[in-house]
Design a protein around this motif. Structure first.
Motif, PDB file in Angstrom:
ATOM      1  N   TYR A 115      -8.264  -7.750  -7.620  1.00 48.63           N
ATOM      2  CA  TYR A 115      -7.159  -6.842  -7.960  1.00 48.63           C
ATOM      3  C   TYR A 115      -7.636  -5.422  -8.268  1.00 48.63           C
ATOM      4  O   TYR A 115      -6.829  -4.499  -8.317  1.00 48.63           O
ATOM      5  CB  TYR A 115      -6.361  -7.378  -9.151  1.00 48.63           C
ATOM      6  CG  TYR A 115      -5.478  -8.554  -8.814  1.00 48.63           C
ATOM      7  CD1 TYR A 115      -4.577  -8.505  -7.757  1.00 48.63           C
ATOM      8  CD2 TYR A 115      -5.530  -9.719  -9.569  1.00 48.63           C
ATOM      9  CE1 TYR A 115      -3.769  -9.576  -7.453  1.00 48.63           C
ATOM     10  CE2 TYR A 115      -4.722 -10.810  -9.273  1.00 48.63           C
ATOM     11  CZ  TYR A 115      -3.850 -10.727  -8.212  1.00 48.63           C
ATOM     12  OH  TYR A 115      -3.054 -11.794  -7.914  1.00 48.63           O
ATOM     13  N   ASP A 116      -8.946  -5.256  -8.511  1.00 53.56           N
ATOM     14  CA  ASP A 116      -9.462  -3.909  -8.802  1.00 53.56           C
ATOM     15  C   ASP A 116      -9.046  -2.921  -7.702  1.00 53.56           C
ATOM     16  O   ASP A 116      -8.555  -1.822  -7.976  1.00 53.56           O
ATOM     17  CB  ASP A 116     -10.997  -3.918  -8.903  1.00 53.56           C
ATOM     18  CG  ASP A 116     -11.484  -4.546 -10.195  1.00 53.56           C
ATOM     19  OD1 ASP A 116     -10.700  -4.625 -11.157  1.00 53.56           O
ATOM     20  OD2 ASP A 116     -12.654  -4.957 -10.227  1.00 53.56           O
ATOM     21  N   ALA A 117      -9.264  -3.349  -6.452  1.00 55.67           N
ATOM     22  CA  ALA A 117      -8.974  -2.457  -5.322  1.00 55.67           C
ATOM     23  C   ALA A 117      -7.484  -2.173  -5.225  1.00 55.67           C
ATOM     24  O   ALA A 117      -7.069  -1.045  -4.925  1.00 55.67           O
ATOM     25  CB  ALA A 117      -9.483  -3.088  -4.026  1.00 55.67           C
ATOM     26  N   LEU A 118      -6.667  -3.210  -5.503  1.00 57.66           N
ATOM     27  CA  LEU A 118      -5.204  -3.014  -5.450  1.00 57.66           C
ATOM     28  C   LEU A 118      -4.769  -1.990  -6.498  1.00 57.66           C
ATOM     29  O   LEU A 118      -3.972  -1.084  -6.212  1.00 57.66           O
ATOM     30  CB  LEU A 118      -4.511  -4.362  -5.668  1.00 57.66           C
ATOM     31  CG  LEU A 118      -2.979  -4.394  -5.595  1.00 57.66           C
ATOM     32  CD1 LEU A 118      -2.509  -5.758  -5.074  1.00 57.66           C
ATOM     33  CD2 LEU A 118      -2.315  -4.118  -6.928  1.00 57.66           C
ATOM     34  N   CYS A 119      -5.294  -2.115  -7.713  1.00 57.00           N
ATOM     35  CA  CYS A 119      -4.917  -1.175  -8.784  1.00 57.00           C
ATOM     36  C   CYS A 119      -5.283   0.254  -8.387  1.00 57.00           C
ATOM     37  O   CYS A 119      -4.501   1.191  -8.596  1.00 57.00           O
ATOM     38  CB  CYS A 119      -5.623  -1.548 -10.081  1.00 57.00           C
ATOM     39  SG  CYS A 119      -5.070  -3.089 -10.807  1.00 57.00           S
ATOM     40  N   ARG A 120      -6.492   0.398  -7.829  1.00 56.31           N
ATOM     41  CA  ARG A 120      -6.943   1.751  -7.452  1.00 56.31           C
ATOM     42  C   ARG A 120      -6.088   2.308  -6.320  1.00 56.31           C
ATOM     43  O   ARG A 120      -5.638   3.444  -6.361  1.00 56.31           O
ATOM     44  CB  ARG A 120      -8.411   1.704  -7.002  1.00 56.31           C
ATOM     45  CG  ARG A 120      -9.409   1.804  -8.144  1.00 56.31           C
ATOM     46  CD  ARG A 120     -10.792   2.157  -7.632  1.00 56.31           C
ATOM     47  NE  ARG A 120     -11.263   1.217  -6.641  1.00 56.31           N
ATOM     48  CZ  ARG A 120     -11.923   0.086  -6.928  1.00 56.31           C
ATOM     49  NH1 ARG A 120     -12.168  -0.217  -8.167  1.00 56.31           N
ATOM     50  NH2 ARG A 120     -12.328  -0.717  -5.967  1.00 56.31           N
ATOM     51  N   ARG A 121      -5.850   1.473  -5.303  1.00 53.92           N
ATOM     52  CA  ARG A 121      -5.156   1.966  -4.102  1.00 53.92           C
ATOM     53  C   ARG A 121      -3.714   2.369  -4.395  1.00 53.92           C
ATOM     54  O   ARG A 121      -3.230   3.383  -3.913  1.00 53.92           O
ATOM     55  CB  ARG A 121      -5.198   0.872  -3.026  1.00 53.92           C
ATOM     56  CG  ARG A 121      -4.515   1.270  -1.754  1.00 53.92           C
ATOM     57  CD  ARG A 121      -4.724   0.246  -0.655  1.00 53.92           C
ATOM     58  NE  ARG A 121      -3.841   0.523   0.456  1.00 53.92           N
ATOM     59  CZ  ARG A 121      -3.438  -0.368   1.320  1.00 53.92           C
ATOM     60  NH1 ARG A 121      -3.872  -1.604   1.245  1.00 53.92           N
ATOM     61  NH2 ARG A 121      -2.609  -0.035   2.286  1.00 53.92           N
TER      62      ARG A 121
END
Ligand code: SF4
Length: 366
Positions: free
Chosen positions: A204-210
């Motif tokens: 989910y890290d990438a989702l939060c950033r994107r």
């Protein structure tokens, strides 16, 4: 009971409600991904208690609701063959296909058996070598390890009469599809704690950033849900967007390695047509090529046709958070749990069933 009572503490729940209401400067639209969370939020009156601070948008996290109608038709065709016994979890029985359900097909003579575990289906295949036993593999990443394990057991026992009808779906691609929709209003997610217990939450890290959207891993008890909502509101108010874990007693960042290894050994991600939602990129699982001999599609190919829910049912709008169930014209009149028109009223995790069961004071349309 440890790990339950402290998460049902009414005094703590009231303090959290006060804290959230005092923190929120506006009404934040937050999606709870999982149908189990929807039921708990409504059962405990959290939606009403936080009405001024949070708009709960109910997500598509009910695997029974989103299983493609064409696959249910395929399951019914399989069960109707004289050489097949179709095994499924009990909650799939009443889900309508394009013309009938597995329960109705069974009443008409089809061989459908409800099982508690996919391994029961493997044992059944071993006991009845003259029958093809098909396990209807439905669910998110929570049930995928058990169906994958069934394939490995069947292979070890050299069974040639066991197969899977695979309809597993994956949560995170659906969340991304919701965020990509032009009419998206979701400002933060309560991620499904049981799914994160299996797959972890590092991805989910990438989702939060994107998307600059907070994701908070959340359990199912009232205090779990309030802690999750509090963490979401705090991030939203401060303009932050990161992954937070409010379900630490179960979910770990990297998930359950044994379960992930079993999934990875048997399945690979694929695009998937979700009922009411549409095509979700990488939103499903399929057997890897080396296990395709266990694919029930070899017995009965799935039809290309994707049949839409008919009549007044607006399940797609409900599953994507565009419509609250009580605003559906059929809610509580033409559509009830005893006579459901769509999957969100059939499933024990469906949003329409949640409103019907937990908010009996709601007006029923006539
Ligand atoms: S209330 Fe019934 S008809 Fe309306 S969206 Fe829900 S399941 Fe469909």
């Amino acid at each position: 009971m440890k790990y339950l009572d402290e998460f049902r503490d009414p005094d703590l729940a009231l303090r959290l409600i006060d804290s959230i209401r005092n923190t929120a400067s506006r009404r934040w639209p937050i999606m709870e991904v999982c149908g189990g969370q929807t039921h708990s939020l409504l059962r405990h009156g959290i939606d009403a208690a936080l009405h001024d601070a949070v708009e709960l948008i109910h997500g598509p996290g009910c695997p029974v609701c989103v299983t493609n109608m064409a696959v249910i038709d395929q399951a019914i065709r399989l069960a109707s063959r004289p050489d097949v016994v179709l095994c499924c979890f009990g909650d799939m029985m009443r889900v309508p296909g394009s013309t009938t359900s597995l329960a109705a097909a069974r009443a008409a003579g089809a061989k459908v058996r409800a099982v508690y575990s996919p391994l029961d289906a493997v044992l059944l295949a071993e006991k009845h070598p003259d029958r093809n036993v098909v396990m209807f593999a439905v669910g998110f990443e929570t049930t995928a390890p058990a169906t994958a394990l069934a394939v490995l057991h069947a292979a070890r026992r050299n069974l040639t009469n066991f197969s899977l009808l695979v309809a597993h779906v994956r949560v995170q691609p659906a969340m991304e599809a919701i965020l990509d929709a032009p009419d998206n209003r979701v400002a933060a997610f309560l991620a499904a704690g049981h799914v994160c217990t299996v797959v972890g939450y590092a991805s989910y890290d990438a989702l939060c950033r994107r998307y600059h959207v907070p994701v908070v891993v959340t359990g199912f008890e009232p205090v779990d849900l309030l802690l999750g909502l509090q963490a979401c509101v705090q991030q939203l108010e401060s303009g932050q967007a990161y992954v937070d874990n409010c379900y630490g007693r179960s979910a770990q960042r990297d998930g359950n390695s044994q379960a992930l290894n079993v999934i990875d050994e048997v399945y690979e991600a694929c695009d998937s047509e979700w009922r009411g939602v549409g095509l979700v990129r990488n939103g499903g699982l399929r057997l890897k090529p080396q296990w395709r001999r266990f694919d029930a599609a070899l017995l009965e190919p799935v039809a290309e046709l994707t049949v839409l829910d008919a009549g007044p049912c607006r399940a797609g709008d409900v599953l994507c958070g565009r419509l609250k169930p009580p605003d559906c014209e059929a809610f509580g009149s033409r559509c009830t749990p005893d006579a459901p028109l769509g999957t969100p009223m059939v499933s024990s995790e469906g949003a329409c069933a949640a409103y019907y069961r937990h908010q009996p004071e709601l007006p029923r349309h006539v």
